[in-house]
Scaffold this active site. Structure first.
Site, PDB file in Angstrom:
ATOM      1  N   GLY A  73       0.886  -1.103  -0.028  1.00 36.18           N
ATOM      2  CA  GLY A  73       0.197  -0.050   0.003  1.00 36.18           C
ATOM      3  C   GLY A  73       0.902   1.108  -0.006  1.00 36.18           C
ATOM      4  N   ALA A  74       0.584   2.378  -0.810  1.00 33.60           N
ATOM      5  CA  ALA A  74       1.277   3.343  -1.259  1.00 33.60           C
ATOM      6  C   ALA A  74       1.758   4.085   0.365  1.00 33.60           C
ATOM      7  CB  ALA A  74       0.606   4.309  -2.056  1.00 33.60           C
TER       8      ALA A  74
ATOM      9  N   ARG B 213       9.580   0.415  -5.609  1.00 36.34           N
ATOM     10  CA  ARG B 213       8.513   0.061  -6.094  1.00 36.34           C
ATOM     11  C   ARG B 213       8.100   1.552  -7.082  1.00 36.34           C
ATOM     12  NH1 ARG B 213       4.316  -2.589  -3.337  1.00 36.34           N
ATOM     13  NH2 ARG B 213       3.497  -2.913  -5.435  1.00 36.34           N
TER      14      ARG B 213
ATOM     15  N   CYS C 286      -8.147  -5.060  -3.447  1.00 37.39           N
ATOM     16  CA  CYS C 286      -7.033  -4.759  -2.863  1.00 37.39           C
ATOM     17  C   CYS C 286      -6.968  -4.418  -1.393  1.00 37.39           C
ATOM     18  CB  CYS C 286      -6.090  -4.006  -3.705  1.00 37.39           C
ATOM     19  SG  CYS C 286      -4.328  -3.975  -3.170  1.00 37.39           S
TER      20      CYS C 286
ATOM     21  N   SER D  59      -6.139  -0.822   0.693  1.00 36.62           N
ATOM     22  CA  SER D  59      -5.881   0.649   1.003  1.00 36.62           C
ATOM     23  C   SER D  59      -6.248   0.966   2.398  1.00 36.62           C
ATOM     24  CB  SER D  59      -6.709   1.466  -0.101  1.00 36.62           C
ATOM     25  OG  SER D  59      -6.895   2.552   0.452  1.00 36.62           O
TER      26      SER D  59
ATOM     27  N   ASP E 208      -2.276   4.534  -5.791  1.00 35.53           N
ATOM     28  CA  ASP E 208      -0.847   4.499  -6.064  1.00 35.53           C
ATOM     29  C   ASP E 208      -0.128   5.773  -6.525  1.00 35.53           C
ATOM     30  OD1 ASP E 208      -0.044   1.932  -5.031  1.00 35.53           O
ATOM     31  OD2 ASP E 208      -1.801   1.519  -5.867  1.00 35.53           O
TER      32      ASP E 208
ATOM     33  N   ASN F  21      -3.897   2.375  -9.753  1.00 40.11           N
ATOM     34  CA  ASN F  21      -4.074   1.724  -8.670  1.00 40.11           C
ATOM     35  C   ASN F  21      -4.146   0.143  -9.053  1.00 40.11           C
ATOM     36  OD1 ASN F  21      -4.813   1.582  -5.783  1.00 40.11           O
ATOM     37  ND2 ASN F  21      -6.786   0.579  -6.393  1.00 40.11           N
ATOM     38  N   LYS F  22      -4.231  -0.718  -8.127  1.00 39.73           N
ATOM     39  CA  LYS F  22      -4.132  -1.989  -8.225  1.00 39.73           C
ATOM     40  C   LYS F  22      -4.662  -2.561  -9.421  1.00 39.73           C
ATOM     41  CE  LYS F  22      -2.158  -4.496  -6.261  1.00 39.73           C
ATOM     42  NZ  LYS F  22      -0.437  -4.772  -6.578  1.00 39.73           N
TER      43      LYS F  22
ATOM     44  N   LYS G  58      -0.270  11.348  -3.342  1.00 39.13           N
ATOM     45  CA  LYS G  58      -0.177  10.608  -4.365  1.00 39.13           C
ATOM     46  C   LYS G  58      -0.187  11.097  -6.003  1.00 39.13           C
ATOM     47  CE  LYS G  58      -1.288   7.171  -1.540  1.00 39.13           C
ATOM     48  NZ  LYS G  58      -2.495   6.692  -1.661  1.00 39.13           N
TER      49      LYS G  58
END
Ligand code: RUB
Length: 275
Positions: free
Chosen positions: A18-19, A46, A99, A101, A168, A178-179, A204
């Site tokens: 997770g970011a 990442r 996912c 978050s 992200d 995002n995912k 972000k």
């Protein structure tokens, strides 16, 4: 391996995921080492993580003094995101998420803490199953959870009132990364007229996209998907995808609840160097 190395390997293998959690772990790592080489290494772990880059850039001149300020930013933002986001959840509703978050979890926690009774539908999120973390955490908050395989998402989403997902990266075009699966599910939400909210800290936003930098999409190892796969089969393991702004009802951030275009204007106002 020292503590710095241990944090790096946990970020790389998605044990820390997770970011925002990745950015917070980078702050811990920079309290240990913050020379140029270590900073480069952290940023490379990442590739689709502007929050990691923004945080590292924010604190790198003086991690001891600026690290706590960054943590304070995340804490205060998290409270605001939870407050704004919880307004989108009412008793009797069903929330869909994908996912894991921390921004979405904060919203669910806040709504539950306000005494709202709602259900969560979530996907397992192959290949690393971050959805299990979401399901476990939500269940421990006393939320009724229904957990689905990724390919059952249409079924799960059709029955939901709202789709909440994290971010992200956010680009200057208003796209959210995002995912993987997020845009697919946003398309389904759009078809059934279910509002899709991106829940995120404004850190972000990737300032490099202002200068035409195309946010990369991290491609992870084949073995995460299929250990010992036939050599002639190429495994495409993309961690993220871009969601077009038209599919996003609004971005819920500490700056407020805004359509992607207005969110970008607010980001410009909030961060002087972008003006
Ligand atoms: C996690 C993911 C999350 C965002 C936002 O991917 O896509 O939705 O990072 O998370 P991965 P947060 O598991 O590959 O890191 O709201 O916690 O910043």
């Amino acid at each position: 391996m020292d503590e710095f190395g241990r944090i790096c390997s946990k970020i790389r293998n998605v044990e820390i995921q997770g970011a925002e959690n990745v950015a917070k772990a980078a702050i811990r790592a920079m309290m240990i080492r913050s020379d140029g080489k270590s900073v480069k290494k952290l940023i490379s772990l990442r590739p689709t993580e502007p929050c990691l880059r923004n945080t590292v850039n924010f604190i790198k001149e003086d991690p001891e003094r600026l690290g706590p300020l960054a943590l304070d930013h995340f804490e205060k933002s998290g409270e605001k995101i939870a407050e704004y986001g919880a307004k989108k959840i009412g008793s009797g509703m069903t929330v869909f998420t994908h996912c894991h978050s921390s921004s979405v979890m904060g919203i669910l926690r806040k709504a539950r803490g306000e005494g709202k009774r709602f259900e969560l539908h979530n996907t397992e999120t192959r290949p690393l199953f971050q959805g299990r973390k979401t399901a476990k955490e939500a269940a421990s908050m006393g939320i009724k959870v229904k957990h689905y395989v990724d390919s059952a998402a249409r079924f799960a989403l059709k029955k939901a009132d709202v789709f909440l997902f994290g971010a992200d990266a956010i680009t200057i075009e208003g796209k959210v990364l995002n995912k993987i699966g997020t845009e697919l599910f946003c398309g389904i939400a759009d078809k059934y007229d279910i509002p899709a909210y991106c829940c995120t800290d404004s850190w972000k936003f990737d300032p490099k996209t202002v200068f035409g930098f195309r946010e990369p999409i991290e491609r992870r190892g084949a073995e995460e998907v299929w250990k010992g796969h036939p050599k002639k089969v190429e495994i495409v393991n993309l961690a993220f995808e871009r969601v077009e702004p038209q599919l996003i009802t609004a971005i819920i951030s500490e700056l407020g609840v805004y359509s992607p275009g207005v969110f970008l204007q607010e980001v410009r106002k909030a961060y002087r160097f972008l003006r």
